[in-house]
Write a protein that holds these residues in place. Structure first.
Motif, PDB file in Angstrom:
ATOM      1  N   ARG A 187       0.811  -1.214   0.000  1.00 14.61           N
ATOM      2  CA  ARG A 187       0.000   0.000   0.000  1.00 14.61           C
ATOM      3  C   ARG A 187       0.852   1.274   0.000  1.00 14.61           C
ATOM      4  O   ARG A 187       0.306   2.373  -0.149  1.00 14.61           O
ATOM      5  CB  ARG A 187      -0.928   0.022   1.227  1.00 14.61           C
ATOM      6  N   ALA A 199       0.594   3.777  -3.043  1.00 11.33           N
ATOM      7  CA  ALA A 199      -0.671   4.511  -3.048  1.00 11.33           C
ATOM      8  C   ALA A 199      -0.712   5.532  -1.921  1.00 11.33           C
ATOM      9  O   ALA A 199      -1.246   6.649  -2.086  1.00 11.33           O
ATOM     10  CB  ALA A 199      -1.839   3.534  -2.926  1.00 11.33           C
ATOM     11  N   SER A 236       1.441   8.483  -2.932  1.00 10.82           N
ATOM     12  CA  SER A 236       0.754   9.216  -4.002  1.00 10.82           C
ATOM     13  C   SER A 236      -0.356  10.087  -3.429  1.00 10.82           C
ATOM     14  O   SER A 236      -0.530  11.249  -3.834  1.00 10.82           O
ATOM     15  CB  SER A 236       0.167   8.223  -5.015  1.00 10.82           C
ATOM     16  N   LEU A 237      -1.101   9.557  -2.455  1.00 14.85           N
ATOM     17  CA  LEU A 237      -2.173  10.312  -1.820  1.00 14.85           C
ATOM     18  C   LEU A 237      -1.612  11.483  -1.018  1.00 14.85           C
ATOM     19  O   LEU A 237      -2.171  12.588  -1.030  1.00 14.85           O
ATOM     20  CB  LEU A 237      -2.991   9.386  -0.917  1.00 14.85           C
ATOM     21  N   GLU A 285      -0.768  14.119  -3.500  1.00 13.45           N
ATOM     22  CA  GLU A 285      -1.977  14.745  -4.033  1.00 13.45           C
ATOM     23  C   GLU A 285      -2.592  15.700  -3.019  1.00 13.45           C
ATOM     24  O   GLU A 285      -3.204  16.712  -3.393  1.00 13.45           O
ATOM     25  CB  GLU A 285      -2.989  13.674  -4.433  1.00 13.45           C
ATOM     26  N   VAL A 342      -6.616   5.057   2.217  1.00 14.31           N
ATOM     27  CA  VAL A 342      -5.793   4.895   1.014  1.00 14.31           C
ATOM     28  C   VAL A 342      -6.542   4.080  -0.041  1.00 14.31           C
ATOM     29  O   VAL A 342      -6.569   4.444  -1.226  1.00 14.31           O
ATOM     30  CB  VAL A 342      -4.450   4.213   1.368  1.00 14.31           C
ATOM     31  N   GLU A 343      -7.177   3.001   0.387  1.00 12.63           N
ATOM     32  CA  GLU A 343      -7.880   2.142  -0.558  1.00 12.63           C
ATOM     33  C   GLU A 343      -9.103   2.827  -1.152  1.00 12.63           C
ATOM     34  O   GLU A 343      -9.460   2.598  -2.314  1.00 12.63           O
ATOM     35  CB  GLU A 343      -8.295   0.841   0.132  1.00 12.63           C
ATOM     36  N   ASP A 377      -9.221   5.679  -4.695  1.00 13.43           N
ATOM     37  CA  ASP A 377      -9.573   5.400  -6.087  1.00 13.43           C
ATOM     38  C   ASP A 377     -11.086   5.393  -6.281  1.00 13.43           C
ATOM     39  O   ASP A 377     -11.608   5.938  -7.257  1.00 13.43           O
ATOM     40  CB  ASP A 377      -8.988   4.068  -6.540  1.00 13.43           C
TER      41      ASP A 377
END
Length: 293
Positions: free
Chosen positions: A113, A116, A119-120, A123, A198-199, A202
């Protein structure tokens, strides 16, 4: 960030994510869920209104039915009454969330994880080192706001507080008790919370206005689905964030009803749906709960 602290819990319960365009394409008449609570004799004792804590500018959601309930109620009960005291909110958040010497943020999720997560973080406009003193739950709350482009100033809960100016306003929790729910989670559950945020990134980015449309239209089916998805699919998190809180609120509400108060309860819409929602809990206590909007 300070002005958004009071809506963090709603964001995590999946009912605070909004878009720049009101309703994300929703064009029907607004009809957020509103219930009337009656006793065994059929006398109206209270109203339950499902709120959303952040909305884009110019979103139209007030209705004649809601205004009638506002006029007939003698008091208001919300989750947090002092939503506009940003300084006090931030002081409480900082006191509860900051613990120096935290492990590297990447170590708080499993290796698969981490890409991701980073990346979050990027962002959201942060750097990994920005979280070096924050407890895991606070990291999750901050990152959960990435897709919230509505404004807390437009939230339905604030509008309700303004509508009851001059009348009694009570709170079920207050910000310290509400954030304390997260602060008291075991570290494992805090890490599960972060992993779920995190999940969910998307999913929420694919249709971030889904739940706002459901709120505006009063779509109980979609709202109830949201209480079993994402982080609320985790039994321990669902118990702490939703079930236990609803039971606590039920106890407080019944005491006020026994005292002869006729309140309008305005809380996040997730708390008014499903078998663990306030309407279902009240019915088990012998009240009749009817949807009027």
């Amino acid at each position: 960030m300070i002005h958004r602290l009071a809506l963090m819990l709603a964001v995590l319960l999946c009912l605070g994510a909004c878009q720049d365009e009101p309703g994300g394409g929703y064009t029907g008449g607004a009809s957020p869920i509103l219930f009337e609570v009656a006793d065994a004799d059929g006398e109206t004792k209270a109203w339950l209104f499902g709120t959303i804590h952040s909305l884009p500018d110019d979103t139209e959601w007030r209705t004649d039915k809601l205004d009638e309930a506002i006029g007939n109620a003698d008091s208001l009960i919300v989750e947090i009454a002092a939503l506009e005291d940003s300084a006090a909110l931030f002081d409480i958040y900082r006191r509860l969330s900051v613990t120096p010497g935290q492990p590297d943020i990447g170590l708080k999720v499993t290796a698969d994880r981490r890409p991701a997560l980073f990346s979050l973080i990027d962002e959201a406009g942060y750097r990994p080192r920005d979280f070096q003193s924050l407890e895991t739950w606070a990291v999750a709350l901050n990152l959960a706001q990435v897709f919230d482009t509505g404004e807390p100033e437009n939230g339905a809960d604030r509008a309700m507080i303004h509508a009851f100016k001059g009348r009694p306003i009570h709170e079920f929790e207050g910000v310290e008790k509400q954030l304390g729910i997260f602060d008291q989670l075991p570290e494992k559950e805090q890490q599960d919370l972060l992993a779920a945020v995190v999940e969910e990134a998307d999913t929420r980015s694919a249709d971030p206005a889904r739940l706002q449309r459901a709120w505006l239209s009063g779509d109980i089916k979609v709202l109830e689905e949201a209480t079993t998805e994402g982080m609320l699919a985790d039994p321990e998190l669902r118990q702490a964030l939703l079930v236990d809180r609803n039971r606590d609120w039920l106890s407080q509400l019944i005491k006020r009803l026994d005292q002869g108060q006729r309140p309008l309860v305005a809380v996040g819409a997730a708390h008014l749906v499903g078998p663990d929602g306030l309407p279902a809990l009240l019915e088990r206590q012998g009240y009749t709960v009817s949807r009027v909007q």
